[in-house]
Motif scaffolding. Structure first.
Motif, PDB file in Angstrom:
ATOM      1  N   ASP A 111      24.312  40.205  36.624  1.00 57.72           N
ATOM      2  CA  ASP A 111      25.576  40.532  35.947  1.00 57.72           C
ATOM      3  C   ASP A 111      26.610  40.996  36.975  1.00 57.72           C
ATOM      4  O   ASP A 111      27.217  42.065  36.863  1.00 57.72           O
ATOM      5  N   THR A 112      26.839  40.180  38.031  1.00 59.73           N
ATOM      6  CA  THR A 112      27.718  40.571  39.134  1.00 59.73           C
ATOM      7  C   THR A 112      29.167  40.286  38.797  1.00 59.73           C
ATOM      8  O   THR A 112      29.493  39.325  38.097  1.00 59.73           O
ATOM      9  N   VAL A 113      30.047  41.140  39.327  1.00 59.27           N
ATOM     10  CA  VAL A 113      31.486  41.002  39.175  1.00 59.27           C
ATOM     11  C   VAL A 113      32.106  41.238  40.542  1.00 59.27           C
ATOM     12  O   VAL A 113      31.645  42.081  41.325  1.00 59.27           O
ATOM     13  N   ASN A 114      33.158  40.486  40.858  1.00 60.36           N
ATOM     14  CA  ASN A 114      33.853  40.632  42.128  1.00 60.36           C
ATOM     15  C   ASN A 114      34.404  42.051  42.234  1.00 60.36           C
ATOM     16  O   ASN A 114      35.200  42.504  41.415  1.00 60.36           O
ATOM     17  N   VAL A 142      37.364  37.421  54.238  1.00 61.59           N
ATOM     18  CA  VAL A 142      37.906  36.980  52.943  1.00 61.59           C
ATOM     19  C   VAL A 142      37.633  35.495  52.831  1.00 61.59           C
ATOM     20  O   VAL A 142      38.133  34.701  53.644  1.00 61.59           O
ATOM     21  N   LYS A 143      36.855  35.142  51.818  1.00 60.30           N
ATOM     22  CA  LYS A 143      36.406  33.763  51.669  1.00 60.30           C
ATOM     23  C   LYS A 143      37.044  33.152  50.426  1.00 60.30           C
ATOM     24  O   LYS A 143      37.143  33.791  49.387  1.00 60.30           O
ATOM     25  N   THR A 144      37.499  31.903  50.595  1.00 61.88           N
ATOM     26  CA  THR A 144      38.044  31.186  49.435  1.00 61.88           C
ATOM     27  C   THR A 144      36.903  30.720  48.537  1.00 61.88           C
ATOM     28  O   THR A 144      35.773  30.501  48.985  1.00 61.88           O
ATOM     29  N   ARG A 163      37.148  35.970  47.604  1.00 65.03           N
ATOM     30  CA  ARG A 163      36.205  37.081  47.560  1.00 65.03           C
ATOM     31  C   ARG A 163      36.022  37.648  48.966  1.00 65.03           C
ATOM     32  O   ARG A 163      36.264  36.973  49.969  1.00 65.03           O
ATOM     33  N   LYS A 164      35.578  38.884  49.037  1.00 62.62           N
ATOM     34  CA  LYS A 164      35.451  39.579  50.332  1.00 62.62           C
ATOM     35  C   LYS A 164      33.965  39.674  50.681  1.00 62.62           C
ATOM     36  O   LYS A 164      33.148  40.092  49.835  1.00 62.62           O
TER      37      LYS A 164
END
Length: 1821
Positions: free
Chosen positions: A570-573, A388-390, A378-379
């Protein structure tokens, strides 16, 4: 009233129970004020003591009387409380199988978990137009009420359907929409109603899923607005959705499923078009296998997908878009199977070349690297940098699931959006009805964010519901002018404020979501700090710090805080979304772009008209894509809910509360605990409480007076019923607060109706006891008097009988004594004589035997005596000689001794004198004795001597005999000596024979043993043969019997098959007629719609110069027959109209024209099929005599043809005819048809008559010639003569030379013709002989073949023999059938050929006759010149029954005779069918002059004019009846005068002369027949519209027999009626209307057979409507109503009897209604009653019988309900019936009509045209 008056002994109450919630009990002791407990007895007989609460002293709830149990409306109960409501619902649901119940304004629907036949089109038609309170509760009744209020009040309506999962909300909403779609139709041909219904399977596929409580649970809420135009027809719809359960996409609990669409795709993965989706079984995907229940029992997912795809297609979503949707759905499944593995504790990785991720990327058109990258990363953005994180495996998995849910939600919204686009119309919306299918109150063990939102929505809906109920109650009280007091009711506004107010739960949740480090725990602490001490509705659980409790209106619910923030955000990448936006897959790009840029799959642009759809989604245009997910779910839901409430408040709501009866989905199983929970949650009990707080029971004054008239005295009854009710009620109920008097109703407090019912029952019971006492006294006295009179009579007759019996006995005794005396004498005498004869016989025999024995004895004794005598003599002589010697010696010795003694004595006596004296005395006595002895001896000697003499004589005889015998014995002895010598030789031979005998015996023994064995074997063999013979005989008998049985069975089977085939043919024929007539109806409807469209087009546009509008003459038959020119004009007119009205939708007109063409083709094919069926049917019935009739017809046609050819000859043929007769007689032997045969006789007679006719013609010609010569000058000067040269030529042709020449030529032609005929006859005879020889040879060959087959069959075993014989017989019959069919075809060809020849010759002869007639009659036209009368042998020509008119007068003829003719005016005094006769007479003249254009235009104008007048005045029964009668008469005239022999046989000779000669109008007859069918259907529709309002009121509601049926104490809350009261109809109204119909049809001259069909249809409508209403009205199913119905039916039968229509079949149509009435009245208890019901109700279906029994309702307490066990018994007995499951009768069904040929005896030439018709331009011909 005091409690002591109600809580008395035997009163029934409700007490709480842990298992059943409430339990019924009965008081066994009166309650007195101050008692601390009640003595009760339960229903199971157990006695208990119920302790009252010492504080409140509240008594238990009273139970309603049984007569009120099972009411349609819960508010109609006298005692309104929870146990009464629960018990009423249970009785209706379990016992009566009724799932709907009213509760005031609410419809309570209980899910039956079983498919019920109560939602068909027949039920919809039954509820259409009915008031809500008139029919049994139903979802259709609520829908009808909403529809009518929309039309009446012009106010939008809403139907709110709520309930928990599995209660049936979706089904109820679906049926409500189906009702609207059915009753309203659509305003265009776009089939909007079908599209509205088609949205259901789509939304169920993408929004419904299987849960533990429901197999088809809606996991979202929806509100559908169905739009209507100003004529209240459906024009479109709009759908809003609420809170889709997205979590179900990625997770399902045990025994649950994901959304249906996933399983449908997996089940259809084998389809070729779905191969590229790379799907397989549902168990192969994570998102579809978690619930471990991939299959729903009874559901085929493959078929469901087909239904879904068809719905997509119907809504305009084309195939490419459908496949795109399926691609996205398949991609979601593949995404769920992507496996994410741990790389380390803080990162994760997807293995390379993951097949499911590759499939996902391929389906959605994205790159594998990008998607695999952002699924595990994810950023993070800061102010200056981006990182950028794993992601750990768990977070990556959650991100994957979040992406799946987001894609599915986008797809769901896209489908809803395009469904709405497909339902949008460009017609302006006038009003709408909204159907809200929303989730009910939910509480589970673990309640989360979804349950919180659902319960929040229910709080808002409950508040709106309470306010609406309160408002209606207030309006009702104010309307009746009753003092209104505020009623305390639960207001849930504090709970709503707790949720949605400022600093409420939702505000705190949104605030926590905005916090960077917000969590569920911190949010929970904020809730505790804010509301725990300030709000009493908010609580904290004791054992948890991550949960909270809210006191909702229904119950307390504990919510777990875990997951609230995540679900609310209700979050989405965002990077994942960007990857999807960069997809090459266009549909996926559409899902994530703005709404305005999405293209519609239907290619339509939303119209400007109509209602603007309210979007529930956030406005995305104001924010960038990176911020589109910032609005929380709770905020969105609150906004959409607020919009929904605004919409509902702006409409009139109607409520449907769905109840789930149990948690196990068991059919008709009622769990009281679960039901009470839902009743409390859905507000039903709150409605009851509000109603009970006021005056729940409401009666009109008339109902109160009718019900409680028995409580009034005669002096209390006043003319003013309102005042009467007031006075009586004041006397009965002392407490004025228990009731109130309104303007039209009386309002009662709860329990007062029960009290009045108790008073009424007591009064009736006392009256019954008094009546019983009086009647029993009267019956007892009558019985006593009858018995006394009978006893006296019996005694009198008994005594007389006994006296007669005594005299008879004495006489018989005396006679018996005499008879016995003589009988005994006779018997004894006979017996004596028998004994005497027997004794004599025995004596004779015995004496003879004794004599013989004595004789034998004497003979033996005699012989013995002789032998003894001889032996004794010899012995005596021997002895005598010895004794003599001894005696002599002894004597000598004794005498010597005696002498010595005597001497000694003498010496002594001598010495004594006394001795001598004594000696002398004894000697004297001895001497006397000796003397007597001597005498006796002398006599004995004499007798012995006599005997001795006799014996000597007999001895002499015997000795002689013995000497003879001795001589014989000596001879025998000599023979014996001789024989002795022979004996020796014989002994030797005997020894030899003995030896031979021994050998022979041994051989004999051997032979005997062999013979014995052989005999045993033979006997055994014979026995076996006998057994075999017996077996064979038995088999033979069995086979013979079997053959006979089989032959009999085959005969019966063939007979049955013929009967069945006949019945089937008749049924098929009726079905084809019905289909054909239905198509005609549909065609007529399309014609009318087409005309309406043309009128609308013409009215909406200004017509251009030169534009001519064409009439709508698109009759299918006209287009088929001779209407090509009109059709071309119509097409030109249509094109012109299209040019003028280019702004209107042209596709609609094209569709209509295409539909018309298809219907015309279908109609033509059906007509051909119908004709084929009729022809087959006629052939089947006339197959036996067809060949003979056809052959005879061909012969007669041939003779008629020859006769017509010979009629052109003249009188000079006589001499040649005589010679020809002689030649024919001479050649008789050479011709098969001898001169004496019928054919030649007929031919000769025809020739003779032709000769006589020619003589007459010759004389006429001569006379006319002189007349023509004398008038030749006048003919040249006459202007009216049209063809003078023709007549001059005719005159010149009549000269002698020409005549002779013509006669000679005719004679030669005749000779050649007759010679040709003779040769033809001879050839025919030769061919027939050859044919007979060939047939004879065939018969011989067939006989030989049969013998061979018989010989072969005899060698076969019996079974094979039978089979072979049957096979042979079948083959033979098949060959015969083929031969007969071939012969039949040949005969048909021959007949057609002969008919063609006959028509040709007839036309030629007609032309010749017409020419002669013109030549003869044309001089008659010179009426102005003086003509001398000339005597002509022929009769003067009269009126020929024809009417002539000019072509320009055709419009005037049609206008005066059809369009302006009024049945009520001029037509009343006309001859029945006069317009038809006039039209036919005009048609005859057009046929006579051979003007085909005139015939065509006249028929076309007639048909179109009739259609026009019917369209204009189609609602007027007299007009429709009048033109039905005239159309049928016109059709019969076309048949009667067509020239067909089948129609001419009823005509007179004069009528046969009037037959049409030039045109065959068979095709037009079909057109007119179709027109008659349309008129008949219009007539039935018109009658139905007139009778429909009368039937229910007259047949069911009106009390024909006054006082039989009382008004039941329903106390039904009268609903807002949509239709004002139009008056009450009675049975007399129906009978008067039927009589009016009948008299009108008779006056118009309708055919009697057609009248019978009309009456049969009328009675079917009456019976069907009455029975349907009976089946849907619980208040009508009672014993008294059955009596009323039977009486009404008897009155209808009496009407039929008076009109002479008993045989028309109308009575049979009432049979279902009669049996239903009988079912209401018969006894319904025992098995015998069940058997009687099953045998009686043959015309009713099982569903109807069970429905009537379930609805049976006692009106009084003295009647009993039907037990459930009895209904089960009926169902078991009727289980094997094969019938339709349909409950209601089809009231729209019309029997196929036929028009039997009815010839008219009226002569056309006698018809006079009245001047009132204004037809003076017609000329009689």
């Amino acid at each position: 009233m005091a409690a002591s008056e109600l809580y008395t002994k035997c009163a029934r109450v409700w007490i709480p129970d842990a298992e059943e919630v409430w339990k019924s009990a009965e008081l066994i002791k009166d309650y007195k004020n101050g008692d601390a407990s009640l003595q009760l007895m339960l229903e199971d007989g157990k006695s208990i003591e119920h302790t009252l609460d010492p504080k409140t002293k509240n008594l238990p709830y009273l139970r309603n009387p049984d007569i009120l149990v099972g009411e349609n409306d819960l508010t109609a109960l006298s005692y309104l409380h929870e146990p009464a409501v629960l018990h009423n619902l249970k009785v209706r649901f379990v016992d009566s199988k009724l799932i709907y119940t009213y509760c005031g304004i609410v419809l309570v629907a209980i899910n039956p978990y079983e498919t019920l036949p109560i939602y068909g089109s027949d039920i919809i038609n039954a509820y259409s137009g009915q008031n809500m309170g008139d029919m049994d509760p139903h979802i259709f009744a609520v829908a009808e009420e909403a529809y009518k209020q929309m039309a009446r009040d012009e106010r939008n309506q809403s139907i709110i359907v709520s309930g928990e999962s599995g209660a049936g909300k979706t089904v109820s909403a679906k049926y409500a929409m189906r009702y609207f779609a059915t009753v309203s139709g659509s305003a265009s041909e776009a089939n909007v109603e079908e599209k509205v219904l088609a949205s259901n399977p789509i939304m169920e596929a993408i929004g419904n899923a299987k849960t533990t409580r429901n197999d088809n649970s809606s996991r979202f809420g929806k509100y559908i607005e169905i739009g209507f135009d100003n004529r209240y027809r459906i024009i479109g719809a709009n759908m809003r959705t609420y809170l889709l359960e997205k979590s179900r996409v990625v997770f399902q609990a045990d025994e649950e499923r994901n959304y249906h669409i996933f399983y449908q795709l997996c089940a259809s993965s084998h389809l070729p078009e779905l191969k590229n989706l790379k799907l397989s079984s549902a168990n192969d995907f994570l998102y579809t296998r978690q619930g471990r229940s991939p299959v729903i029992v009874g559901v085929d997912d493959t078929k469901e997908l087909c239904t879904t795809r068809n719905a997509f297609t119907l809504l305009g979503i084309n195939e490419s878009y459908q496949m795109g949707l399926f691609q996205v759905l398949a991609a979601i499944l593949h995404l769920g199977n992507v496996e994410i593995k741990d790389r380390d504790s803080d990162s994760s990785v997807i293995p390379p070349n993951n097949c499911h991720l590759m499939a996902f990327c391929e389906l959605v058109g994205v790159t594998y690297q990008d998607m695999s990258q952002w699924l595990c990363h994810r950023k993070l953005k800061t102010a200056t940098e981006t990182y950028v994180k794993t992601l750990p495996r768990l977070q990556a998995t959650n991100a994957r699931d979040a992406l799946s849910k987001h894609i599915y939600a986008k797809l769901f919204n896209w489908i809803v959006e395009h469904v709405n686009k497909a339902l949008i119309t460009n017609v302006k919306q006038h009003s709408f009805i909204g159907v809200l299918d929303i989730y009910g109150f939910e509480t589970f063990e673990i309640n989360s964010f979804e349950q919180f939102c659902i319960n929040y929505a229910n709080e808002k809906l409950q508040q709106q519901f309470n306010m609406h109920v309160f408002k209606l109650e207030q309006e009702e009280y104010m309307k009746e002018q009753i003092p209104w007091t505020l009623i305390d009711f639960y207001d849930n506004q504090p709970c709503i404020n707790l949720i949605e107010a400022k600093m409420g739960i939702l505000d705190l949740l949104d605030e926590e979501c905005k916090m960077p480090k917000g969590s569920d725990d911190s949010w929970a602490q904020k809730l505790y700090n804010t509301h725990l001490k300030t709000c009493s509705l908010f609580e904290k659980p004791r054992m948890s710090n991550r949960a909270f409790i809210i006191q909702h209106f229904a119950d307390k619910v504990e919510y777990q805080c875990e997951g609230f923030l995540a679900k609310n955000k209700d979050t989405v990448n965002e990077e994942q979304i960007n990857v999807l936006k960069a997809s090459k897959f266009n549909l996926l790009v559409e899902l994530f772009h703005d709404e305005e840029k999405a293209t519609s799959p239907t290619g339509q642009v939303p119209g400007t008209g109509g209602r603007t759809r309210l979007s529930i989604k956030p406005d995305k245009s104001r924010e960038k894509s990176s911020k589109e997910h910032k609005k929380t779910v709770g905020c969105q839901f609150r906004n959409s809910l607020q919009m929904l409430m605004e919409t509902l408040n702006a409409t009139t709501p109607h409520y449907v509360r769905c109840i789930k009866p149990n948690d196990f989905k068991m059919a008709f199983t009622f769990d009281p605990k679960r039901a009470v929970q839902q009743l409390r949650a859905c507000g039903v009990l709150e409605t009851i409480r509000i109603s009970a707080a006021g005056f729940p029971s409401r009666w009109t004054y008339q109902e109160f007076f009718s019900r409680y008239r028995v409580l009034m005295k005669q002096k209390d009854v006043l003319p003013d019923k309102k005042l009467t009710c007031r006075n009586v009620l004041e006397k009965l109920v002392q407490d004025q607060d228990k009731y109130q008097f309104g303007k039209t109703k009386i309002f009662f407090r709860a329990g007062q109706v029960a009290y009045l019912e108790k008073l009424r029952a007591d009064k009736l019971r006392a009256a019954c006891i008094r009546i019983q006492k009086t009647i029993r006294c009267w019956l007892a006295r009558k019985k006593y008097l009858r018995k006394r009179s009978a006893a006296i009579t019996i005694q009198r007759f008994t005594r007389g009988y006994q006296a007669r019996c005594l005299v008879k006995f004495m006489r018989r005794t005396q006679a018996a004594t005499i008879i016995q005396k003589y009988r005994r004498m006779y018997v004894e005498k006979k017996r004596y004589r028998q004994k005497q004869a027997a004794a004599l016989a025995m004596q004779t025999i015995l004496r003879a035997y004794i004599a013989r024995q004595k004789y034998q004895s004497l003979l033996r004794e005699h012989k013995v005596v002789i032998i003894q005598k001889r032996v004794r003599g010899w012995l005596a002589r021997c002895w005598y000689k010895r004794c003599l010697i001894a005696i002599v010696y002894l004597q000598c010795c004794i005498r010597r001794m005696r002498a010595r003694r005597e001497l000694k004595k003498l010496k002594i006596e001598a010495r004594s004198v006394e001795h001598f004296k004594k000696l002398n005395k004894g000697m004297e006595n001895k001497i006397m004795q000796l003397q007597r002895r001597i005498d006796e001896q002398t006599r004995e000697n004499k007798s012995v001597n006599e005997k001795l003499v006799g014996l000597e004589s007999s001895y002499t005889v015997e000795s002689e005999r013995l000497r003879g015998e001795l001589n014989k014995l000596r001879g025998v002895e000599e023979q014996a000596k001789n024989k002795t010598n022979q004996v020796t030789s014989l002994l030797e031979e005997l020894e030899k024979l003995k030896k031979e005998l021994s050998v022979t015996q041994q051989e004999k023994k051997t032979i005997e043993d062999w013979a014995h064995n052989y005999r045993d074997e033979m006997e055994k063999m014979v026995s076996e043969l006998k057994e075999q013979n017996g077996t064979l005989k038995k088999d033979k008998d069995d086979l013979n019997r079997l053959i006979q049985e089989q032959s009999q069975q085959m005969t019966e089977k063939m007979a049955r098959a013929i009967v069945q085939e006949t019945q089937q043919l008749e049924t098929d024929l009726n079905e084809e007629r019905s289909r054909y007539q239905n198509l005609l109806t549909e065609h007529l409807r399309l014609e009318e719609k087409y005309d309406d469209l043309k009128e609308a087009m013409a009215s909406s546009n200004v017509s251009k110069p030169g534009h001519r509008r064409t009439d709508s003459t698109h009759s299918s038959n006209e287009s088929e027959y001779t209407y090509n020119s009109e059709y071309a004009e119509l097409e030109e007119g249509s094109r012109a109209a299209e040019d003028v009205t280019r702004g209107i939708d042209t596709s609609l007109t094209l569709k209509l024209q295409k539909r018309l063409t298809e219907l015309e083709q279908e109609k033509q094919s059906l007509r051909n099929e119908l004709e084929n069926k009729e022809e087959q049917f006629q052939r089947a019935r006339a197959r036996d005599d067809a060949e003979f009739k056809k052959a005879r017809g061909a012969e007669l046609e041939y003779e008629s043809l020859k006769r017509q050819e010979l009629e052109s000859e003249n009188k000079k043929l006589k001499h040649n005819l005589v010679e020809m007769r002689q030649s024919l007689l001479g050649n008789a032997a050479a011709s098969s048809g001898a001169p004496g045969s019928p054919a030649y006789k007929v031919l000769l007679e025809q020739l003779n008559s032709a000769c006589e006719e020619l003589d007459v013609r010759k004389e006429e010609v001569l006379i006319l010639r002189s007349q023509l010569v004398s008038q030749k000058e006048a003919m040249h000067h006459k202007e009216t003569m049209t063809e003078p040269s023709v007549y001059a030529e005719d005159v010149s042709k009549l000269k002698d030379a020409d005549e002779l020449k013509q006669a000679c030529i005719g004679l030669k032609d005749t000779n050649r013709l007759l010679e040709h005929q003779l040769q033809t006859q001879r050839r025919t005879y030769d061919s027939e002989v050859e044919a007979l020889r060939g047939e004879l040879q065939n018969v011989k060959e067939e006989n030989n073949r049969q013998q061979q087959l018989l010989a072969q069959n005899l060698q076969l075993p019996p079974e094979a023999r039978i089979e072979a014989s049957l096979q042979h017989e079948i083959t033979r019959l098949t060959n015969e059938n083929l031969d007969l069919m071939e012969q039949l075809e040949k005969q048909d060809r021959t007949i057609r050929k002969l008919k063609k020849q006959l028509k040709v010759y007839s036309k030629r002869i007609g032309e010749m006759g017409a020419g002669q007639t013109e030549g003869q009659t044309s001089p008659g036209q010179m009426v102005d010149e003086p003509i001398h009368p000339v005597n002509i042998p022929r009769r003067e020509k009269d009126f020929q029954g024809m009417l002539e008119y000019k072509k320009e007068d055709e419009l005037k003829l049609v206008k005066n005779l059809i369009l302006e003719l009024k049945p009520r005016g001029v037509a009343v005094n006309l001859i029945p069918g006069l317009p038809a006769y006039i039209l036919f007479m005009c048609l005859r003249h057009a046929d006579y002059v051979n003007d085909d254009q005139k015939v065509r235009t006249l028929l076309t104008s007639t048909i179109n004019s009739i259609k026009k007048i019917l369209k204009k005045r189609g609602d007027d029964f007299e007009t429709v009846s009048f033109w039905l009668a005239n159309t049928c008469r016109f059709l019969h005239c076309l048949k009667q005068y067509s020239g067909d022999e089948a129609f001419m046989k009823h005509n007179t000779s004069r009528q046969n002369e009037h037959c049409l000669s030039n045109f065959d109008l068979a095709e037009y007859r079909q057109v007119i027949s179709d027109l008659a069918i349309q008129i008949y259907q219009q007539l039935i529709k018109c009658m139905e519209n007139i009778l429909q309002p009368m039937i229910v009121s007259g047949m069911l509601e009106h009390e024909t027999i006054q006082g039989v049926s009382g008004v039941k104490p329903t106390g039904l809350r009268k609903r807002t009626s949509s239709i004002a009261d139009e008056g009450t109809y009675t049975l007399d109204s129906i009978l008067r209307q039927l009589s009016a119909f009948h008299s009108t049809m008779c006056q118009h001259g309708t055919d009697p057979e057609l009248i019978k069909q009309v009456v049969k249809q009328q009675f079917y409508i009456i019976g069907a409507v009455t029975l349907n209403n009976l089946l849907l009205r619980k208040d009508m199913c009672s014993w008294s109503k059955g009596m009323q119905i039977r009486y009404n039916v008897s009155q209808l039968e009496e009407w039929l009897r008076d009109k002479g229509l008993m045989v028309c079949g109308a009575k049979e149509t009432l049979e279902p209604l009669i049996q239903a009435a009988q079912l209401l009245q018969v006894k319904k208890k025992t098995d015998e009653d069940a058997e009687a019901i099953c045998s009686m109700c043959q015309a009713l279906t099982t569903a109807q019988i069970v429905k009537v029994l379930n609805l049976y309702t006692p009106v009084n307490e003295f009647e009993e309900r039907v037990s459930v066990a009895f209904i089960r018994t009926i169902q078991t007995r009727l289980r094997d019936r094969c019938e339709s499951p349909q409950l209601l009768m089809d009231t729209k069904m019309i029997y196929p009509v036929t028009f039997p040929f009815s010839p008219s005896s009226l002569a056309l030439e006698t018809i006079q045209i009245p001047s009132s018709l204004n037809l003076a331009f017609l000329t009689r011909v």
